[in-house]
Design an enzyme around this catalytic site. Structure first.
Site, PDB file in Angstrom:
ATOM      1  N   ASN A 106       0.336  -7.287   6.380  1.00 57.94           N
ATOM      2  CA  ASN A 106       0.971  -7.431   5.072  1.00 57.94           C
ATOM      3  C   ASN A 106       2.088  -8.478   5.116  1.00 57.94           C
ATOM      4  O   ASN A 106       2.744  -8.665   6.140  1.00 57.94           O
ATOM      5  CB  ASN A 106       1.525  -6.079   4.598  1.00 57.94           C
ATOM      6  CG  ASN A 106       0.423  -5.041   4.446  1.00 57.94           C
ATOM      7  OD1 ASN A 106      -0.751  -5.401   4.335  1.00 57.94           O
ATOM      8  ND2 ASN A 106       0.788  -3.768   4.503  1.00 57.94           N
ATOM      9  N   HIS A 123       0.350 -12.122   9.647  1.00 57.08           N
ATOM     10  CA  HIS A 123      -0.053 -13.033   8.565  1.00 57.08           C
ATOM     11  C   HIS A 123       1.148 -13.667   7.881  1.00 57.08           C
ATOM     12  O   HIS A 123       1.023 -14.241   6.799  1.00 57.08           O
ATOM     13  CB  HIS A 123      -0.911 -12.288   7.531  1.00 57.08           C
ATOM     14  CG  HIS A 123      -2.275 -11.948   8.057  1.00 57.08           C
ATOM     15  ND1 HIS A 123      -3.117 -11.054   7.435  1.00 57.08           N
ATOM     16  CD2 HIS A 123      -2.940 -12.358   9.171  1.00 57.08           C
ATOM     17  CE1 HIS A 123      -4.247 -10.951   8.134  1.00 57.08           C
ATOM     18  NE2 HIS A 123      -4.159 -11.722   9.203  1.00 57.08           N
ATOM     19  N   CYS A 154      11.429 -34.284   5.719  1.00 61.70           N
ATOM     20  CA  CYS A 154      10.420 -35.302   6.080  1.00 61.70           C
ATOM     21  C   CYS A 154       9.504 -35.689   4.924  1.00 61.70           C
ATOM     22  O   CYS A 154       8.639 -36.567   5.069  1.00 61.70           O
ATOM     23  CB  CYS A 154       9.575 -34.796   7.247  1.00 61.70           C
ATOM     24  SG  CYS A 154       8.344 -33.566   6.773  1.00 61.70           S
ATOM     25  N   THR A 192      -6.345  -0.475   6.182  1.00 65.58           N
ATOM     26  CA  THR A 192      -6.961  -1.796   6.271  1.00 65.58           C
ATOM     27  C   THR A 192      -8.477  -1.667   6.308  1.00 65.58           C
ATOM     28  O   THR A 192      -9.008  -0.755   6.927  1.00 65.58           O
ATOM     29  CB  THR A 192      -6.461  -2.584   7.510  1.00 65.58           C
ATOM     30  OG1 THR A 192      -7.146  -3.848   7.577  1.00 65.58           O
ATOM     31  CG2 THR A 192      -6.669  -1.824   8.808  1.00 65.58           C
TER      32      THR A 192
HETATM   33  N1  APR Z   1      -3.570   4.759   2.092  1.00 66.74           N
HETATM   34  C1  APR Z   1      -4.309   4.256   3.132  1.00 66.74           C
HETATM   35  N2  APR Z   1      -5.316   3.364   2.960  1.00 66.74           N
HETATM   36  C2  APR Z   1      -5.586   2.974   1.692  1.00 66.74           C
HETATM   37  C3  APR Z   1      -4.870   3.460   0.567  1.00 66.74           C
HETATM   38  C4  APR Z   1      -3.825   4.391   0.817  1.00 66.74           C
HETATM   39  N3  APR Z   1      -3.102   4.900  -0.202  1.00 66.74           N
HETATM   40  N4  APR Z   1      -5.384   2.860  -0.552  1.00 66.74           N
HETATM   41  C5  APR Z   1      -6.381   2.052  -0.128  1.00 66.74           C
HETATM   42  N5  APR Z   1      -6.512   2.125   1.206  1.00 66.74           N
HETATM   43  C6  APR Z   1      -7.435   1.401   2.088  1.00 66.74           C
HETATM   44  C7  APR Z   1      -8.756   1.020   1.476  1.00 66.74           C
HETATM   45  O1  APR Z   1      -9.707   2.052   1.677  1.00 66.74           O
HETATM   46  C8  APR Z   1      -9.121  -0.241   2.294  1.00 66.74           C
HETATM   47  O2  APR Z   1      -9.844   0.140   3.462  1.00 66.74           O
HETATM   48  O3  APR Z   1      -6.780   0.174   2.379  1.00 66.74           O
HETATM   49  C9  APR Z   1      -7.765  -0.824   2.700  1.00 66.74           C
HETATM   50  C10 APR Z   1      -7.398  -2.103   1.969  1.00 66.74           C
HETATM   51  O4  APR Z   1      -8.292  -3.107   2.386  1.00 66.74           O
HETATM   52  P1  APR Z   1      -8.044  -4.627   1.919  1.00 66.74           P
HETATM   53  O5  APR Z   1      -7.759  -4.654   0.472  1.00 66.74           O
HETATM   54  O6  APR Z   1      -9.197  -5.425   2.459  1.00 66.74           O
HETATM   55  O7  APR Z   1      -6.694  -5.078   2.642  1.00 66.74           O
HETATM   56  P2  APR Z   1      -6.489  -5.514   4.140  1.00 66.74           P
HETATM   57  O8  APR Z   1      -7.430  -4.798   5.066  1.00 66.74           O
HETATM   58  O9  APR Z   1      -5.043  -5.391   4.447  1.00 66.74           O
HETATM   59  O10 APR Z   1      -6.875  -7.087   4.124  1.00 66.74           O
HETATM   60  C11 APR Z   1      -6.698  -7.803   5.338  1.00 66.74           C
HETATM   61  O11 APR Z   1      -7.261  -9.859   4.201  1.00 66.74           O
HETATM   62  O12 APR Z   1      -7.034 -11.144   2.322  1.00 66.74           O
HETATM   63  C12 APR Z   1      -6.609 -10.986   3.610  1.00 66.74           C
HETATM   64  O13 APR Z   1      -4.560 -11.720   4.489  1.00 66.74           O
HETATM   65  C13 APR Z   1      -5.134 -10.750   3.660  1.00 66.74           C
HETATM   66  O14 APR Z   1      -3.889  -9.325   5.161  1.00 66.74           O
HETATM   67  C14 APR Z   1      -5.006  -9.375   4.284  1.00 66.74           C
HETATM   68  C15 APR Z   1      -6.310  -9.226   5.034  1.00 66.74           C
END
Ligand code: APR
Length: 262
Positions: A106, A123, A154, A192
């Protein structure tokens, strides 16, 4: 995968010396920050990341990327860390005799704002800008900067200090994250979807090096079959309950008192 009782996790924490919390956008969902891929609200389900969050997109149209990221920054500044961030910060404080490290994908800065001191932002961050040519210029992102500007040192473009699609991660930060992951006794993988390389390698490296892998996510992920335990819960609820359990009983320091045995 079996879920597990909080008591069992606290008992594992008793014996652990190195704890890693690896977080994604799901942890900030309870703060009102949209995740990237969840259903209709997922950011990438509403805009093309190549247009608003890639380095090619920035070089093609710097103003579009700057404006999109600025509106995300303004949302992040308007919201605040949630009970999940606060509980993870409390966990670092009450497990002072252990090494608790947060490795986060994040860019919202909420872990540090909640009080965590050992945070690796693999990130980058939406709160700073830097020279694209890496001449050394860097500054906090003043929200009044409504559009990209040339580097005062620059002349190259100034851009947000975060990893855009198509860019490599900061080697030093990722090397530190890898080192922490492979020495972890417990590796919590929270909120994630495990979609983006190379960050998603960290839980696997931790597992291969002997860590107990605990996934906290309301939904299954590609990691679920490998995780030792999958907690089908929201991050805030889980970590607030875990901290409550830990605080309701003194954590062992994880070191036996050999004098008592001698
Ligand atoms: N608690 C825990 N998990 C949750 C919750 C919650 N309240 N709400 C949603 N989730 C889970 C979802 O099930 C999903 O698996 O969080 C995850 C979010 O996934 P993404 O939206 O893909 O986010 P992330 O995994 O952080 O993305 C990774 O992708 O776009 C790039 O750089 C960006 O850091 C990011 C990376």
């Amino acid at each position: 995968m079996p879920s597990m009782s909080l008591e069992a996790i606290v008992s594992m924490l008793d014996d652990a010396q190195q704890v890693v919390v690896f977080s994604g956008a799901g942890l900030s969902a309870d703060s009102g920050i949209p995740t990237f891929r969840d259903g209709a609200t997922g950011l990438w389900n509403n805009v093309d990341p190549d247009e608003v969050a890639s380095i090619d997109g920035f070089l093609r149209n710097p103003r579009r990327v700057w404006n999109w990221l600025l509106q995300l920054k303004n949302l992040v500044d308007d919201r605040r860390p949630n009970a999940g961030h606060q509980a993870i910060a409390r966990l670092e404080a009450i497990c002072a005799a252990k090494q608790v490290t947060v490795i986060t994908q994040n860019i919202d800065g909420y872990h540090a704002r909640a009080g965590n001191e050992h945070v690796l932002e693999v990130h980058g961050t939406i709160h700073h800008v830097r020279c694209h040519r890496r001449c050394g210029f860097a500054d906090s992102w003043d929200h009044r900067a409504e559009e990209p500007y040339p580097c005062p040192a620059c002349g190259a473009p100034v851009r947000p200090d975060l990893v855009m699609f198509g860019e490599a991660l900061e080697e030093e930060v990722f090397a530190a994250a890898e080192a922490r992951s492979v020495s972890a006794d417990i590796f919590f993988c929270v909120g994630t979807s495990l979609t983006v390389q190379p960050a998603v390698r960290l839980p696997m490296w931790a597992k291969s090096a002997g860590a107990v892998l605990v996934e906290v996510n309301p939904h299954p992920t590609p990691l679920s079959p490998t995780a030792d335990y999958s907690i089908r819960s929201g991050a805030s609820q889980f970590f607030a309950a875990l901290c409550g359990e830990v605080e309701s009983r003194p954590l062992q320091t994880g070191k036996r008192d050999d004098r008592a045995i001698a």
